[in-house]
Design an enzyme around this catalytic site. Sequence first.
Site, mmCIF file in Angstrom:
data_model
loop_
_atom_site.group_PDB
_atom_site.id
_atom_site.type_symbol
_atom_site.label_atom_id
_atom_site.label_comp_id
_atom_site.label_asym_id
_atom_site.label_seq_id
_atom_site.Cartn_x
_atom_site.Cartn_y
_atom_site.Cartn_z
ATOM 1 N N TYR A 282 -2.075 -0.832 10.419
ATOM 2 C CA TYR A 282 -2.102 -1.187 8.992
ATOM 3 C C TYR A 282 -0.775 -0.780 8.347
ATOM 4 C CZ TYR A 282 -3.765 -1.252 4.109
ATOM 5 O OH TYR A 282 -3.912 -1.502 2.759
ATOM 6 N N SER B 142 0.873 -1.189 0.000
ATOM 7 C CA SER B 142 0.000 0.000 0.000
ATOM 8 C C SER B 142 0.905 1.232 0.000
ATOM 9 C CB SER B 142 -0.834 -0.026 1.281
ATOM 10 O OG SER B 142 -1.476 1.208 1.486
#
Length: 264
Positions: free
Chosen positions: A153, A140
């Site tokens: 995350y 990401s």
Amino acid sequence: MKYHNKKVLITGASSGIGEAIAYAFAKEGAFLILAARNIEELERVKCNCIGAEHVVTTFLDISDHDKVFTKMELLINEFGPIDVLVNNAGISQRSLAINTYFEVEKQMIDVNLLGTIAVTKGLLPTMITHGKAEIVVISSIMGKLGGPLRSAYAASKHGLHGFFDTLRAEHYKDGLKVLIVCPGYIKTNISINALTGTGKPQATMDEATGKGYSPEYIANKILKALKQNREEIVVAKGRERMGVVLKRFFPGLLSWIIRKAKTV
Ligand SMILES: NC(=O)c1ccc[n+]([C@@H]2O[C@H](COP(=O)([O-])OP(=O)(O)OC[C@H]3O[C@@H](n4cnc5c(N)ncnc54)[C@H](OP(=O)(O)O)[C@@H]3O)[C@@H](O)[C@H]2O)c1
């Protein structure tokens, strides 16, 4: 077609980016093993694949690490060595670190980081022996920098870069290729499934996610990057892409911008 008859295992293939990657490899004539927890959704994806007779589905919860190793062994025994592993399964977060239960942080690491490592290690020895194997890792933008509401995350995605950059170097001599993909916003269920501080899913689509690239767009970028032997790609629109550049060359400026980002 580079992937004709190649065995491709995709984790998190029941939805979003994993689903689109499945369709892209199916078009190439690959033999697909689609893995996730929701078998009904996997069967739906299988039916939508070109050449569905060359697609199998299998239950896999990557957070159940011991069972992951057993499952990888079973898959190898049944189908032989995997040529391409797409580590896509993951969950996101929508909560400030101070409001996040430690259990949620553990879950994020168990799925996104340790689950991905477990799948990879379960397959790695046979991939190496078989030769010319490829691993795709869906990281990401949060694997390159940190942003509000994504602490665990971001930690899990940063960890993927450390592990897979190392793996690429250690097995260069064995012909192993590793592609790390850093998406920005992609229009999938990621924000609906994202965990809040208590571990409950957010259950709503974020505006930015809703305006993101389509899963098909990123799947095509991934196939292209594999064919070009790329090691890392960023698939993101202007501001997010700029964030990666600022982090590298003007980290203080990025830090100032991120401090001002919305935290609700
Ligand atoms: N969409 C974005 O904006 C975006 C941006 C950057 C990175 N990413 C990354 O892209 C990847 C795919 O996400 P997505 O956007 O396609 O979201 P998604 O639609 O929510 O799909 C997530 C996939 O992961 C699977 N999964 C979740 N937990 C799992 C577990 N414990 N074991 C096995 N599979 C599991 C889900 O399948 P089951 O529920 O059936 O198990 C589902 O197929 C993730 O790694 C995510 O971090 C997405």
